[in-house]
Scaffold this motif. Structure first.
Motif, PDB file in Angstrom:
ATOM      1  N   GLU A   1      35.866 -15.008  24.822  1.00  0.00           N
ATOM      2  CA  GLU A   1      36.343 -15.461  23.517  1.00  0.00           C
ATOM      3  C   GLU A   1      37.751 -16.041  23.622  1.00  0.00           C
ATOM      4  OE1 GLU A   1      34.923 -15.647  20.533  1.00  0.00           O
ATOM      5  OE2 GLU A   1      32.993 -14.899  21.241  1.00  0.00           O
TER       6      GLU A   1
ATOM      7  N   ASP B   1      39.044  -2.075  18.950  1.00  0.00           N
ATOM      8  CA  ASP B   1      37.765  -1.378  18.771  1.00  0.00           C
ATOM      9  C   ASP B   1      37.153  -0.983  20.115  1.00  0.00           C
ATOM     10  OD1 ASP B   1      38.046  -1.746  16.064  1.00  0.00           O
ATOM     11  OD2 ASP B   1      36.698  -3.473  15.954  1.00  0.00           O
TER      12      ASP B   1
ATOM     13  N   THR C   1      47.436 -13.494  17.268  1.00  0.00           N
ATOM     14  CA  THR C   1      46.478 -12.542  16.700  1.00  0.00           C
ATOM     15  C   THR C   1      47.019 -11.933  15.409  1.00  0.00           C
ATOM     16  OG1 THR C   1      47.346 -10.816  18.181  1.00  0.00           O
ATOM     17  CG2 THR C   1      45.342 -11.987  18.878  1.00  0.00           C
TER      18      THR C   1
ATOM     19  N   ARG D   1      43.891 -15.805  15.513  1.00  0.00           N
ATOM     20  CA  ARG D   1      42.611 -15.113  15.732  1.00  0.00           C
ATOM     21  C   ARG D   1      42.840 -13.604  15.682  1.00  0.00           C
ATOM     22  NH1 ARG D   1      38.527 -17.714  18.395  1.00  0.00           N
ATOM     23  NH2 ARG D   1      37.465 -15.735  17.960  1.00  0.00           N
ATOM     24  N   GLU D   2      42.977 -13.087  14.493  1.00  0.00           N
ATOM     25  CA  GLU D   2      43.177 -11.645  14.330  1.00  0.00           C
ATOM     26  C   GLU D   2      41.979 -10.852  14.842  1.00  0.00           C
ATOM     27  OE1 GLU D   2      44.140 -10.894  10.272  1.00  0.00           O
ATOM     28  OE2 GLU D   2      46.039 -12.001  10.347  1.00  0.00           O
ATOM     29  N   ASP D   3      40.814 -11.483  14.823  1.00  0.00           N
ATOM     30  CA  ASP D   3      39.604 -10.793  15.269  1.00  0.00           C
ATOM     31  C   ASP D   3      39.640 -10.441  16.753  1.00  0.00           C
ATOM     32  OD1 ASP D   3      39.412 -13.748  15.501  1.00  0.00           O
ATOM     33  OD2 ASP D   3      37.487 -13.312  16.455  1.00  0.00           O
TER      34      ASP D   3
ATOM     35  N   GLN E   1      41.577  -7.218  17.117  1.00  0.00           N
ATOM     36  CA  GLN E   1      40.784  -6.134  16.530  1.00  0.00           C
ATOM     37  C   GLN E   1      39.653  -5.735  17.460  1.00  0.00           C
ATOM     38  OE1 GLN E   1      41.639  -4.428  13.647  1.00  0.00           O
ATOM     39  NE2 GLN E   1      40.142  -3.045  14.597  1.00  0.00           N
ATOM     40  N   GLN E   2      39.061  -6.720  18.129  1.00  0.00           N
ATOM     41  CA  GLN E   2      37.989  -6.402  19.073  1.00  0.00           C
ATOM     42  C   GLN E   2      38.523  -5.575  20.235  1.00  0.00           C
ATOM     43  OE1 GLN E   2      35.568  -9.725  20.326  1.00  0.00           O
ATOM     44  NE2 GLN E   2      34.712  -8.604  22.059  1.00  0.00           N
TER      45      GLN E   2
END
Length: 223
Positions: A58, A47, A12, A38-40, A43-44
């Motif tokens: 995912e 968040d 990540t 997958r940095e997203d 982040q998810q």
């Protein structure tokens, strides 16, 4: 002729590609490697404040993608996602190992009072759950304590790796107390162990090197 194994990494943070490529370069016969960044996903989790159902799906898709590219073992280098990544092995058709498992196993063996250092809140729960599960399986009692250094994460995201490491190391030196061992919950924190200096006698554990050693042994054992 030896079989050339294929190892997949789910990261990540982009920095982990160089970290693990460097560690693999120390090996005489490293496997073929594929990296998925997958940095997203992290982040998810940040968040949402947790690893929920959507994020779990995912992570499973990311693991399956590595399998489809030929990975015989997938290593998740994100402690926040490590638990759901390992759970994905049951349906993805490929073994999955979280990078922090060997570190956590060592921590449980070293002592009862474990200081867990992290920079994002969503990492603490998965790391605590891992330590608790390992301790229960080994019949050991542990007393985890948590050190959250959120301001250091701002430095990391700004690209200030030196400040990131220095701030975490300083907080650990000031708050280690009577801990038997310190766990650096995030792989990006690995240089903190050296930065704490010789004046800190408490063992400080990081995950990349020990996790990779265990992953290579597991990869070799795959029939």
């Amino acid at each position: 002729m030896p079989i050339l194994r294929r190892l997949g990494f789910l990261h990540t943070a982009e920095m982990h590609v160089a970290t693990f490529d460097g560690l693999l370069a120390e090996r005489d016969a490293p496997p073929r490697v594929m990296h998925a960044v997958r940095e997203d996903l992290l982040q998810q989790a940040i968040d949402d404040g947790e690893v929920g159902v959507e994020l779990t799906h995912e992570v499973l898709a990311a693991v399956q993608s590595l399998r489809q590219k030929g990975a015989e073992l997938v290593v998740c280098t994100c402690s926040t996602l490590g638990g759901c990544a390992e759970a994905a092995a049951a349906v993805s058709g490929v073994p999955v190992m979280r990078i922090d498992r060997p570190m956590a196993e060592t921590a449980v063996e070293l002592g009862r009072r474990i200081l867990v250092a992290a920079c994002v809140p969503c990492t603490l729960g998965p790391t605590a759950a891992l330590l608790t599960k390992i301790a229960w399986a080994r019949g050991k009692a542990i007393e985890p304590r948590f050190l959250l250094v959120e301001s250091a994460w701002d430095r990391f995201q700004a690209g200030d790796r030196t400040g990131y490491i220095a701030e975490i190391a300083d907080r650990i030196r000031r708050e280690v107390g009577d801990s038997d061992v310190v766990v650096l919950a995030q792989a990006s924190m690995a240089p903190v162990a050296a930065a704490c200096g010789r004046d800190l006698t408490t063992p400080v554990l990081s995950s990349p090197r020990s996790g990779l050693t265990a992953a290579l042994a597991l990869l070799e054992a795959i029939g």
